[in-house]
Design an enzyme around this catalytic site. Sequence first.
Site, PDB file in Angstrom:
ATOM      1  N   ASN A 146     -15.359   8.675 -10.494  1.00  0.00           N
ATOM      2  CA  ASN A 146     -14.070   8.774 -11.089  1.00  0.00           C
ATOM      3  C   ASN A 146     -13.869   9.832 -11.881  1.00  0.00           C
ATOM      4  O   ASN A 146     -13.098  10.047 -12.966  1.00  0.00           O
ATOM      5  CB  ASN A 146     -13.970   7.326 -12.086  1.00  0.00           C
ATOM      6  CG  ASN A 146     -15.094   7.603 -12.951  1.00  0.00           C
ATOM      7  OD1 ASN A 146     -15.776   8.328 -13.232  1.00  0.00           O
ATOM      8  ND2 ASN A 146     -15.389   6.213 -13.895  1.00  0.00           N
ATOM      9  N   ARG A 284     -16.766  10.818 -24.698  1.00  0.00           N
ATOM     10  CA  ARG A 284     -17.395   9.786 -25.703  1.00  0.00           C
ATOM     11  C   ARG A 284     -16.859   9.828 -27.046  1.00  0.00           C
ATOM     12  O   ARG A 284     -16.937  10.794 -27.555  1.00  0.00           O
ATOM     13  CB  ARG A 284     -18.826   9.632 -25.438  1.00  0.00           C
ATOM     14  CG  ARG A 284     -19.313   9.033 -24.087  1.00  0.00           C
ATOM     15  CD  ARG A 284     -19.069   7.953 -23.926  1.00  0.00           C
ATOM     16  NE  ARG A 284     -19.420   7.222 -22.595  1.00  0.00           N
ATOM     17  CZ  ARG A 284     -18.694   7.136 -21.410  1.00  0.00           C
ATOM     18  NH1 ARG A 284     -17.416   7.541 -21.274  1.00  0.00           N
ATOM     19  NH2 ARG A 284     -19.165   6.557 -20.341  1.00  0.00           N
ATOM     20  N   GLN A 313     -16.662  -0.508 -28.144  1.00  0.00           N
ATOM     21  CA  GLN A 313     -15.767  -0.881 -27.419  1.00  0.00           C
ATOM     22  C   GLN A 313     -15.902  -2.178 -27.067  1.00  0.00           C
ATOM     23  O   GLN A 313     -17.074  -2.658 -26.446  1.00  0.00           O
ATOM     24  CB  GLN A 313     -15.761   0.061 -26.064  1.00  0.00           C
ATOM     25  CG  GLN A 313     -15.320   1.506 -26.327  1.00  0.00           C
ATOM     26  CD  GLN A 313     -15.068   2.250 -25.271  1.00  0.00           C
ATOM     27  OE1 GLN A 313     -14.664   3.333 -25.201  1.00  0.00           O
ATOM     28  NE2 GLN A 313     -15.548   1.923 -23.982  1.00  0.00           N
ATOM     29  N   HIS A 332      -9.919   2.331 -22.979  1.00  0.00           N
ATOM     30  CA  HIS A 332     -10.636   3.064 -22.147  1.00  0.00           C
ATOM     31  C   HIS A 332     -10.279   2.786 -20.759  1.00  0.00           C
ATOM     32  O   HIS A 332     -10.855   1.874 -20.080  1.00  0.00           O
ATOM     33  CB  HIS A 332     -12.267   2.879 -22.427  1.00  0.00           C
ATOM     34  CG  HIS A 332     -13.244   3.590 -21.721  1.00  0.00           C
ATOM     35  ND1 HIS A 332     -14.400   3.642 -21.973  1.00  0.00           N
ATOM     36  CD2 HIS A 332     -13.097   4.705 -20.765  1.00  0.00           C
ATOM     37  CE1 HIS A 332     -15.160   4.766 -21.285  1.00  0.00           C
ATOM     38  NE2 HIS A 332     -14.292   5.338 -20.677  1.00  0.00           N
TER      39      HIS A 332
HETATM   40  P1  NDP Z   1     -21.289  16.066 -15.308  1.00  0.00           P
HETATM   41  O1  NDP Z   1     -22.535  15.563 -15.267  1.00  0.00           O
HETATM   42  O2  NDP Z   1     -20.768  16.711 -13.954  1.00  0.00           O
HETATM   43  O3  NDP Z   1     -21.175  17.334 -16.337  1.00  0.00           O
HETATM   44  C1  NDP Z   1     -21.470  17.024 -17.853  1.00  0.00           C
HETATM   45  C2  NDP Z   1     -21.475  18.660 -18.049  1.00  0.00           C
HETATM   46  O4  NDP Z   1     -21.843  18.697 -19.521  1.00  0.00           O
HETATM   47  C3  NDP Z   1     -22.590  19.457 -17.408  1.00  0.00           C
HETATM   48  O5  NDP Z   1     -22.313  20.473 -16.908  1.00  0.00           O
HETATM   49  C4  NDP Z   1     -23.784  19.725 -18.626  1.00  0.00           C
HETATM   50  O6  NDP Z   1     -24.432  20.533 -18.566  1.00  0.00           O
HETATM   51  C5  NDP Z   1     -22.637  19.777 -19.863  1.00  0.00           C
HETATM   52  N1  NDP Z   1     -23.399  19.548 -21.043  1.00  0.00           N
HETATM   53  C6  NDP Z   1     -24.320  18.528 -21.193  1.00  0.00           C
HETATM   54  N2  NDP Z   1     -24.661  18.647 -22.862  1.00  0.00           N
HETATM   55  C7  NDP Z   1     -23.866  19.770 -23.103  1.00  0.00           C
HETATM   56  C8  NDP Z   1     -23.985  20.352 -24.270  1.00  0.00           C
HETATM   57  N3  NDP Z   1     -24.625  20.142 -25.354  1.00  0.00           N
HETATM   58  N4  NDP Z   1     -22.980  21.448 -24.400  1.00  0.00           N
HETATM   59  C9  NDP Z   1     -22.045  21.748 -23.441  1.00  0.00           C
HETATM   60  N5  NDP Z   1     -22.210  21.311 -22.144  1.00  0.00           N
HETATM   61  C10 NDP Z   1     -23.199  20.284 -22.092  1.00  0.00           C
HETATM   62  O7  NDP Z   1     -20.360  14.889 -15.953  1.00  0.00           O
HETATM   63  P2  NDP Z   1     -18.867  14.368 -15.461  1.00  0.00           P
HETATM   64  O8  NDP Z   1     -18.164  15.653 -15.619  1.00  0.00           O
HETATM   65  O9  NDP Z   1     -18.974  13.851 -14.361  1.00  0.00           O
HETATM   66  O10 NDP Z   1     -18.846  13.612 -16.693  1.00  0.00           O
HETATM   67  C11 NDP Z   1     -18.717  13.975 -17.978  1.00  0.00           C
HETATM   68  C12 NDP Z   1     -18.561  12.933 -19.248  1.00  0.00           C
HETATM   69  O11 NDP Z   1     -17.452  12.270 -18.905  1.00  0.00           O
HETATM   70  C13 NDP Z   1     -19.542  11.804 -19.033  1.00  0.00           C
HETATM   71  O12 NDP Z   1     -20.841  11.949 -19.214  1.00  0.00           O
HETATM   72  C14 NDP Z   1     -18.889  10.498 -19.474  1.00  0.00           C
HETATM   73  O13 NDP Z   1     -19.361  10.496 -20.631  1.00  0.00           O
HETATM   74  C15 NDP Z   1     -17.526  11.002 -19.397  1.00  0.00           C
HETATM   75  N6  NDP Z   1     -16.608  10.076 -18.529  1.00  0.00           N
HETATM   76  C16 NDP Z   1     -15.608   9.166 -18.982  1.00  0.00           C
HETATM   77  C17 NDP Z   1     -14.994   8.541 -18.275  1.00  0.00           C
HETATM   78  C18 NDP Z   1     -13.822   7.959 -18.604  1.00  0.00           C
HETATM   79  O14 NDP Z   1     -13.239   6.965 -18.075  1.00  0.00           O
HETATM   80  N7  NDP Z   1     -13.269   8.208 -19.915  1.00  0.00           N
HETATM   81  C19 NDP Z   1     -15.331   8.245 -16.588  1.00  0.00           C
HETATM   82  C20 NDP Z   1     -16.425   9.158 -16.226  1.00  0.00           C
HETATM   83  C21 NDP Z   1     -16.986   9.976 -17.358  1.00  0.00           C
HETATM   84  P3  NDP Z   1     -25.484  21.080 -17.626  1.00  0.00           P
HETATM   85  O15 NDP Z   1     -25.665  20.191 -16.468  1.00  0.00           O
HETATM   86  O16 NDP Z   1     -25.198  22.609 -17.132  1.00  0.00           O
HETATM   87  O17 NDP Z   1     -26.849  20.809 -18.222  1.00  0.00           O
END
Ligand code: NDP
Length: 390
Positions: A146, A284, A313, A332
């Site tokens: 998603n 989140r 939630q 959400h």
């Molecule tokens: P990804 O794993 O593709 O991307 C997350 C990114 O966050 C990675 O590039 C990671 O870095 C980076 N990251 C982690 N910690 C930090 C930090 N401290 N500072 C900066 N960057 C950081 O996940 P998605 O993009 O698919 O999803 C992201 C979030 O979105 C999910 O974890 C979830 O909480 C939320 N989400 C919400 C939904 C909704 O319905 N509202 C649905 C789906 C997701 P690296 O990998 O380089 O370590």
Amino acid sequence: MKVVCVLYPDPVDGYPPRYARGHLPEIEVYPGGQTLPTPEGQDFEAGELLGSVSGELGLRQFLESRGHTLVVTSDKEGPESVLDRELPDADVVISQPFWPAYLTAERIANAPKLKLALTAGIGSDHVDLDAAIKRGITVAEVTYSNSISVAEHAVMMILSLVRNYLPSHKFSEDGGWNIADCVSHAYDLEGMDVGVIAAGRIGQAVLRRLKPFDVRLHYTDKRRLPKEIEEELGLTFYETAQDLARNVDVVSIHAPLHPETRGLFNTELLNSMRKGSYIVNTARAQIVDRDAIVRALQTGQLAGYAGDVWYPQPAPPNHPWRTMPFNGMTPHISGTTLTAQARYSAGTREILECFFDGKPIRDEYLIVQGGGLAGTGAASYTADEDDQKS
Ligand code: NDP
């Protein structure tokens, strides 16, 4: 095995709803090349409401034909809840972040048979990962299912805040023609500085979608993107969220919730931002300080806050974000469009098939396995190092 599936309640007008469209567009592959879920079979039509209790993620026929027991409930809070009653002999718990089964350390202790905590969607912070690591429970989610759904929602919210869409719509609905009231808080996005906190799957998709709006794009992430992508999108990189926040007009948050990001947007950080900044948070809720956001909107330090993530939630009826000024909150929902449900339901089945048949679960779906962070979890989350066996 016993599978307990916690899903959001059916629509108030009953199930199934009247669907607006008969079919979904076909997507061949995710951006970047990851393949869509590949379960051996599928017992639902794409486009059906699968994420509510009667939809059962389309799993009942599959599970029962293999002799497993499926319990589906939306009752998840408190010791008398169906979830708590079913946990002691549950082998698998499935839930969606939109209606999360909070698998706390205490609940995990009450689920001695639990082997798999499966997130139908993305984001497994509702599971106490340290407790799962200690117990050797596998935590998996349907990575990418998603991501684009959320990216579209974030872009919609950015535009809706900057253009003051929701208050203006309200005037129209209420029979008014208050143009001055509508536009006193409305701007063009063009020319603004827009930044994302984390440029993972969702963050990058947001950047790509915003590029044609002729904005200046900024990002921070733990790892820098390849130079070609930075050049293609004209990105400015910052080492920290703090550096990014004070250099942009709009922030969209796309990092997972873990110890590094919890409480990141506190009063100090909000006060360091340009006056009248906008924040969109579809990641989140606990990445921001709830009350600091309310105060910043009241003083005008923030011009708007939108998002679809809350804590807990479902949010209580008196949650201050429901009524704070210039908010564009929704429940959400961004990651659970009918389109997204088809993908993550198929991915949930794929993970279950692997789990039952003793086949490896795709690395990109794994958060925790074998007593440590694994796959996507190892890349994006942090855990207490003492808990990690390897
Ligand atoms: P990804 O794993 O593709 O991307 C997350 C990114 O966050 C990675 O590039 C990671 O870095 C980076 N990251 C982690 N910690 C930090 C930090 N401290 N500072 C900066 N960057 C950081 O996940 P998605 O993009 O698919 O999803 C992201 C979030 O979105 C999910 O974890 C979830 O909480 C939320 N989400 C919400 C939904 C909704 O319905 N509202 C649905 C789906 C997701 P690296 O990998 O380089 O370590």
